[in-house]
Write an enzyme that holds these catalytic residues in place. Structure first.
Site, PDB file in Angstrom:
ATOM      1  N   LYS A  87       0.852  -1.187   0.000  1.00 57.70           N
ATOM      2  CA  LYS A  87       0.000   0.000   0.000  1.00 57.70           C
ATOM      3  C   LYS A  87       0.892   1.243   0.000  1.00 57.70           C
ATOM      4  O   LYS A  87       1.728   1.411   0.888  1.00 57.70           O
ATOM      5  CB  LYS A  87      -0.896  -0.043   1.245  1.00 57.70           C
ATOM      6  CG  LYS A  87      -2.175   0.726   1.114  1.00 57.70           C
ATOM      7  CD  LYS A  87      -3.051   0.424   2.315  1.00 57.70           C
ATOM      8  CE  LYS A  87      -4.333   1.192   2.290  1.00 57.70           C
ATOM      9  NZ  LYS A  87      -5.047   1.080   3.557  1.00 57.70           N
TER      10      LYS A  87
HETATM   11  C1  E4P Z   1      -8.319   1.611   3.902  1.00 58.58           C
HETATM   12  O1  E4P Z   1      -7.587   1.238   3.064  1.00 58.58           O
HETATM   13  C2  E4P Z   1      -8.194   2.950   4.526  1.00 58.58           C
HETATM   14  O2  E4P Z   1      -6.981   3.072   5.126  1.00 58.58           O
HETATM   15  C3  E4P Z   1      -9.330   3.152   5.478  1.00 58.58           C
HETATM   16  O3  E4P Z   1     -10.520   2.711   4.866  1.00 58.58           O
HETATM   17  C4  E4P Z   1      -9.475   4.565   6.008  1.00 58.58           C
HETATM   18  O4  E4P Z   1     -10.702   4.658   6.711  1.00 58.58           O
HETATM   19  P1  E4P Z   1     -11.055   5.836   7.731  1.00 58.58           P
HETATM   20  O5  E4P Z   1     -11.294   7.067   6.938  1.00 58.58           O
HETATM   21  O6  E4P Z   1     -12.306   5.361   8.416  1.00 58.58           O
HETATM   22  O7  E4P Z   1      -9.891   5.976   8.649  1.00 58.58           O
END
Ligand code: E4P
Length: 221
Positions: A87
């Site tokens: 990622k």
């Molecule tokens: C997933 O890949 C993201 O990091 C995550 O969905 C972020 O979510 P949030 O905005 O609830 O922190």
């Protein structure tokens, strides 16, 4: 459409997996910190545990923000398990790194995406997944679901291979709206996934069926 769970919590991952509908997992540094996991060794060991539970794509985020650092971290993460997806944040060096990883056959998830322009860059670089943050877009008074629609339209016109992975999901309705808008994958917290099960008419109907069955059984005695 694929379902990922957005957590680093092993119990929640197990629960979603047991439902039989789980295709993968996404994590981020905040989610890992929430589980109290820190230090390279512990973090890597946790990713391996998640991969053993799920046998599907598991997004593991790099911490470095410079090109060399992202490449070094990403290569090490990819070596942990065949299911690891590196990622990478949507920044200049991140895009360069995604291009490199793509040339090496290393799968990537371009994260922190908030615009269609960013989505075009990630697809051009060869990202495997693109993570638009729906909930955070909504929080800033824009329309997260509309962003998914815009990206889907562009990706369809040019037949980009990058999969839209709707992230920052806050509700079961978000999941449905993202599915309607052409997201290839939705990553959601366990509560939003389990919320899809619920409908008051299902509960009322089931109670009625069971009551009628019991009445008929009683009458036969
Ligand atoms: C997933 O890949 C993201 O990091 C995550 O969905 C972020 O979510 P949030 O905005 O609830 O922190």
């Amino acid at each position: 459409m694929k379902f990922f769970i957005d957590t680093a919590n092993l119990d929640q991952i197990r629960e979603a997996h047991d439902l039989g509908i789980l295709d993968g997992v996404t994590t981020n540094p905040s989610l890992m910190a929430k589980e109290g996991i820190s230090g390279e060794e512990a973090v890597n060991a946790h990713y391996v545990k998640i991969c053993k539970l799920v046998h599907g794509p598991v997004s593991a985020e790099v911490i470095a923000t410079d090109y060399e650092g992202i490449i070094k971290e990403g290569k090490a993460l990819a070596k942990l398990n065949e299911h690891i997806v590196v990622k990478v944040p949507m920044i200049k060096d991140g895009i360069k790194a995604i291009k490199y990883f793509s040339s090496q056959g290393i799968k990537t998830n371009c994260t922190l995406v908030f615009s269609a322009g960013q989505a075009i860059l990630a697809a051009k670089a060869g990202a495997t997944y693109l993570s638009p943050f729906i909930g955070r877009v909504d929080d800033s008074n824009w329309d997260g679901v509309q962003l998914i629609q815009e990206i889907n339209q562009i990706y369809s016109i040019y037949q980009f291979d990058t999969q839209i992975l709707a992230a920052s999901i806050r509700s079961s309705l978000h999941i449905v709206k993202c599915a309607q808008s052409g997201a290839h994958v939705v990553t959601a917290p366990l509560s939003a996934i389990m919320g899809l099960l619920k409908h008051p008419l299902t509960d009322i109907g089931l109670a009625q069926f069971l009551a009628d069955h019991a009445k008929a059984a009683e009458a036969k005695k």
